[in-house]
Design a protein around this motif. Structure first.
Motif, PDB file in Angstrom:
ATOM      1  N   VAL A 273     -13.923  59.301  23.778  1.00  0.00           N
ATOM      2  CA  VAL A 273     -14.367  60.755  23.879  1.00  0.00           C
ATOM      3  C   VAL A 273     -13.521  61.419  24.996  1.00  0.00           C
ATOM      4  O   VAL A 273     -13.335  60.864  25.922  1.00  0.00           O
ATOM      5  CB  VAL A 273     -16.113  60.709  23.880  1.00  0.00           C
ATOM      6  CG1 VAL A 273     -16.505  62.041  24.150  1.00  0.00           C
ATOM      7  CG2 VAL A 273     -16.509  59.926  22.666  1.00  0.00           C
ATOM      8  N   ARG A 275     -12.777  63.564  28.002  1.00  0.00           N
ATOM      9  CA  ARG A 275     -13.397  63.774  29.275  1.00  0.00           C
ATOM     10  C   ARG A 275     -14.441  64.856  29.434  1.00  0.00           C
ATOM     11  O   ARG A 275     -15.358  64.857  30.128  1.00  0.00           O
ATOM     12  CB  ARG A 275     -12.157  63.646  30.524  1.00  0.00           C
ATOM     13  CG  ARG A 275     -13.085  63.733  31.903  1.00  0.00           C
ATOM     14  CD  ARG A 275     -13.897  62.602  32.167  1.00  0.00           C
ATOM     15  NE  ARG A 275     -14.573  63.004  33.274  1.00  0.00           N
ATOM     16  CZ  ARG A 275     -14.091  62.072  34.722  1.00  0.00           C
ATOM     17  NH1 ARG A 275     -13.325  61.339  34.603  1.00  0.00           N
ATOM     18  NH2 ARG A 275     -14.849  62.450  35.531  1.00  0.00           N
ATOM     19  N   GLU A 277     -16.085  66.355  27.388  1.00  0.00           N
ATOM     20  CA  GLU A 277     -17.247  66.109  26.574  1.00  0.00           C
ATOM     21  C   GLU A 277     -18.262  65.260  27.345  1.00  0.00           C
ATOM     22  O   GLU A 277     -19.447  65.644  27.464  1.00  0.00           O
ATOM     23  CB  GLU A 277     -17.098  65.678  25.259  1.00  0.00           C
ATOM     24  CG  GLU A 277     -18.461  65.594  24.207  1.00  0.00           C
ATOM     25  CD  GLU A 277     -18.161  64.925  22.867  1.00  0.00           C
ATOM     26  OE1 GLU A 277     -19.020  64.563  22.194  1.00  0.00           O
ATOM     27  OE2 GLU A 277     -16.832  64.948  22.531  1.00  0.00           O
ATOM     28  N   TYR A 278     -17.523  64.390  28.132  1.00  0.00           N
ATOM     29  CA  TYR A 278     -18.611  63.391  28.896  1.00  0.00           C
ATOM     30  C   TYR A 278     -19.029  64.115  30.040  1.00  0.00           C
ATOM     31  O   TYR A 278     -20.251  64.022  30.523  1.00  0.00           O
ATOM     32  CB  TYR A 278     -17.532  62.203  29.469  1.00  0.00           C
ATOM     33  CG  TYR A 278     -18.182  61.585  30.456  1.00  0.00           C
ATOM     34  CD1 TYR A 278     -19.334  60.558  30.455  1.00  0.00           C
ATOM     35  CD2 TYR A 278     -17.660  61.626  31.888  1.00  0.00           C
ATOM     36  CE1 TYR A 278     -19.822  59.890  31.496  1.00  0.00           C
ATOM     37  CE2 TYR A 278     -18.196  60.912  33.008  1.00  0.00           C
ATOM     38  CZ  TYR A 278     -19.141  60.107  32.727  1.00  0.00           C
ATOM     39  OH  TYR A 278     -19.837  59.298  33.987  1.00  0.00           O
ATOM     40  N   ARG A 311     -25.940  61.243  21.677  1.00  0.00           N
ATOM     41  CA  ARG A 311     -24.818  61.870  22.510  1.00  0.00           C
ATOM     42  C   ARG A 311     -24.305  60.843  23.383  1.00  0.00           C
ATOM     43  O   ARG A 311     -23.179  60.376  23.433  1.00  0.00           O
ATOM     44  CB  ARG A 311     -24.880  63.093  23.026  1.00  0.00           C
ATOM     45  CG  ARG A 311     -25.076  64.177  22.052  1.00  0.00           C
ATOM     46  CD  ARG A 311     -25.138  65.635  22.604  1.00  0.00           C
ATOM     47  NE  ARG A 311     -23.881  65.920  23.372  1.00  0.00           N
ATOM     48  CZ  ARG A 311     -23.606  66.944  24.482  1.00  0.00           C
ATOM     49  NH1 ARG A 311     -24.751  67.679  24.498  1.00  0.00           N
ATOM     50  NH2 ARG A 311     -22.491  67.244  25.072  1.00  0.00           N
ATOM     51  N   TRP A 314     -22.948  57.899  21.389  1.00  0.00           N
ATOM     52  CA  TRP A 314     -21.465  58.193  21.008  1.00  0.00           C
ATOM     53  C   TRP A 314     -20.595  58.037  21.962  1.00  0.00           C
ATOM     54  O   TRP A 314     -19.500  57.479  21.524  1.00  0.00           O
ATOM     55  CB  TRP A 314     -21.725  59.906  20.341  1.00  0.00           C
ATOM     56  CG  TRP A 314     -20.270  60.529  20.421  1.00  0.00           C
ATOM     57  CD1 TRP A 314     -19.772  61.237  21.478  1.00  0.00           C
ATOM     58  CD2 TRP A 314     -19.290  60.278  19.476  1.00  0.00           C
ATOM     59  NE1 TRP A 314     -18.558  61.832  20.909  1.00  0.00           N
ATOM     60  CE2 TRP A 314     -18.307  61.532  20.084  1.00  0.00           C
ATOM     61  CE3 TRP A 314     -19.076  59.595  18.177  1.00  0.00           C
ATOM     62  CZ2 TRP A 314     -17.226  61.403  19.251  1.00  0.00           C
ATOM     63  CZ3 TRP A 314     -17.963  59.790  17.560  1.00  0.00           C
ATOM     64  CH2 TRP A 314     -16.916  60.858  17.847  1.00  0.00           C
ATOM     65  N   ILE A 315     -20.723  58.157  23.037  1.00  0.00           N
ATOM     66  CA  ILE A 315     -19.726  57.947  24.320  1.00  0.00           C
ATOM     67  C   ILE A 315     -19.599  56.528  24.605  1.00  0.00           C
ATOM     68  O   ILE A 315     -18.873  56.228  25.025  1.00  0.00           O
ATOM     69  CB  ILE A 315     -20.110  58.889  25.477  1.00  0.00           C
ATOM     70  CG1 ILE A 315     -20.029  60.451  25.090  1.00  0.00           C
ATOM     71  CG2 ILE A 315     -19.298  58.618  26.661  1.00  0.00           C
ATOM     72  CD1 ILE A 315     -20.506  61.526  26.201  1.00  0.00           C
ATOM     73  N   ASN A 319     -16.552  53.841  25.627  1.00  0.00           N
ATOM     74  CA  ASN A 319     -16.723  53.550  26.989  1.00  0.00           C
ATOM     75  C   ASN A 319     -17.717  53.154  27.430  1.00  0.00           C
ATOM     76  O   ASN A 319     -19.012  53.930  27.782  1.00  0.00           O
ATOM     77  CB  ASN A 319     -16.058  54.852  27.764  1.00  0.00           C
ATOM     78  CG  ASN A 319     -15.537  54.819  29.164  1.00  0.00           C
ATOM     79  OD1 ASN A 319     -16.309  54.088  29.891  1.00  0.00           O
ATOM     80  ND2 ASN A 319     -14.592  55.018  29.468  1.00  0.00           N
ATOM     81  N   ARG A 322     -18.904  54.789  30.974  1.00  0.00           N
ATOM     82  CA  ARG A 322     -19.611  56.067  31.253  1.00  0.00           C
ATOM     83  C   ARG A 322     -20.932  55.925  30.283  1.00  0.00           C
ATOM     84  O   ARG A 322     -21.952  56.757  30.947  1.00  0.00           O
ATOM     85  CB  ARG A 322     -18.542  56.914  30.342  1.00  0.00           C
ATOM     86  CG  ARG A 322     -17.347  57.251  30.824  1.00  0.00           C
ATOM     87  CD  ARG A 322     -16.406  58.148  30.092  1.00  0.00           C
ATOM     88  NE  ARG A 322     -15.230  58.583  30.767  1.00  0.00           N
ATOM     89  CZ  ARG A 322     -14.475  59.334  30.280  1.00  0.00           C
ATOM     90  NH1 ARG A 322     -14.654  59.819  28.996  1.00  0.00           N
ATOM     91  NH2 ARG A 322     -13.136  59.686  30.972  1.00  0.00           N
TER      92      ARG A 322
END
Length: 336
Positions: A273, A275, A277-278, A311, A314-315, A319, A322
């Motif tokens: 994803v 960065r 968006e994170y 969400r 999803w991330i 990762n 994260r």
């Protein structure tokens, strides 16, 4: 006798098809909309509910959700017919064991990534196209027409007139098409695009490229010598031959020094994803813990907690580190 291909349910008559779907012959005719009455019927008699949603480019997309009984009939057809139809290995959307991650993985770390989008992926698949596929599977004409009628629809006139923005897809919606919102439509679309995927995979192999598709998102990648002057016209020719159309405003060619995306994931290195968006989600979670979740739910999600959890998941899928940080912030939120 029919000549059957693939392991589909073998319904040789209209009545046999109706019985297998737990319908009377009259109900099968009604759901298949043989006389095309649905397009001018009132809301109470319609098989679908309708909702226009805005798109990121300023247009509008129509969600056509079948009512419960029709949805169940479509699921039965998916299990007994559609799941047996061939789907190409390049297709990663709407398939068990496949995902955006498997779609993006072949393009990770490539010198060049090319993305193209099919315009109106579901609306451009007509009943006649579905019927031809069912004919090829071995179904007699009356059975193929009935199944195709259940899997496709025509949008009522008043729904088309209520479109919040003009769209090139309105003419397709007025004719028979796959409804975006039906449980069967993704499987039909994958089966109908089998030949498209075969041809695009062949083109990619000749040019030394990788190819994957996720729904309407076509992705190619390769080394710095990838002949774009042959790839791009070749893709357009094949897509047009197969009855689809490219969205020119969505075509992108990204070298390794630019951010490369496939199916929403950044693929310059391992698929992940973005960065930005994170960072945005981390800020939302921090503010939720500080001021309360109600103030951060600016989009009005009916279940904001589930939205945030989705969400985070999803991330986390690309990762884990994260994801752990985000879950720590989520656990600090007071939902009382």
């Amino acid at each position: 006798m029919p000549v059957w291909r693939w392991q589909v349910a073998r319904w040789t008559t209209f009545d046999e098809c109706a019985a297998a779907l737990d319908l009377t012959p009259g109900e099968l005719s009604w759901f298949a909309d043989e006389r095309g009455w649905h397009r001018r019927s009132g809301p109470v008699l319609r098989h679908y509910s309708y909702r226009w949603i805005p798109t990121a480019t300023g247009g509008a997309r129509l969600i056509e959700r079948p009512k419960p009984r029709l949805a169940e009939v479509q699921r039965r057809i998916r299990r007994q017919v559609l799941d047996a139809l061939p789907v190409h290995e390049a297709a990663h959307g709407f398939r068990r064991g496949r995902s955006i991650h498997t779609c993006a993985r072949p393009h990770a770390g490539q010198d060049v990534v090319v993305r193209l989008d099919l315009a109106g992926f579901f609306p451009t698949v007509s009943a006649s196209r579905v019927r031809s596929l069912l004919d090829l599977a071995g179904y007699p004409k009356a059975v193929a027409a009935a199944i195709a009628g259940i899997l496709t629809t025509r949008t009522p006139v008043d729904v088309l007139r209520s479109a919040p923005a003009r769209s090139a897809m309105l003419s397709h919606l007025a004719g028979t098409h796959l409804p975006q919102g039906a449980p069967s439509s993704p499987s039909v679309a994958n089966a109908v695009t089998h030949h498209l995927d075969r041809r695009l995979s062949g083109l990619a192999a000749v040019l030394g490229a990788n190819y994957t598709r996720y729904a309407d998102d076509l992705a190619f990648s390769g080394d710095a010598s990838l002949p774009l002057h042959r790839l791009l016209p070749g893709v357009r020719r094949i897509v047009t031959d197969e009855g689809f159309r490219l969205r020119d405003d969505k075509t992108s060619v990204k070298p390794a020094y630019r951010q490369q995306r496939v199916a929403g994931l950044v693929v310059n290195a391992a698929p992940a994803v973005a960065r930005a968006e994170y960072d945005e989600l981390r800020a939302v979670l921090h503010n939720c813990a500080r001021t309360g979740p109600a103030q951060q739910n600016r989009a009005g999600h009916p279940d904001f907690r589930a939205h945030l959890m989705g969400r985070i998941a999803w991330i986390s899928a690309t990762n884990a580190a994260r994801g752990t940080k985000l879950r720590g912030l989520f656990d600090r939120i007071d939902w009382s």
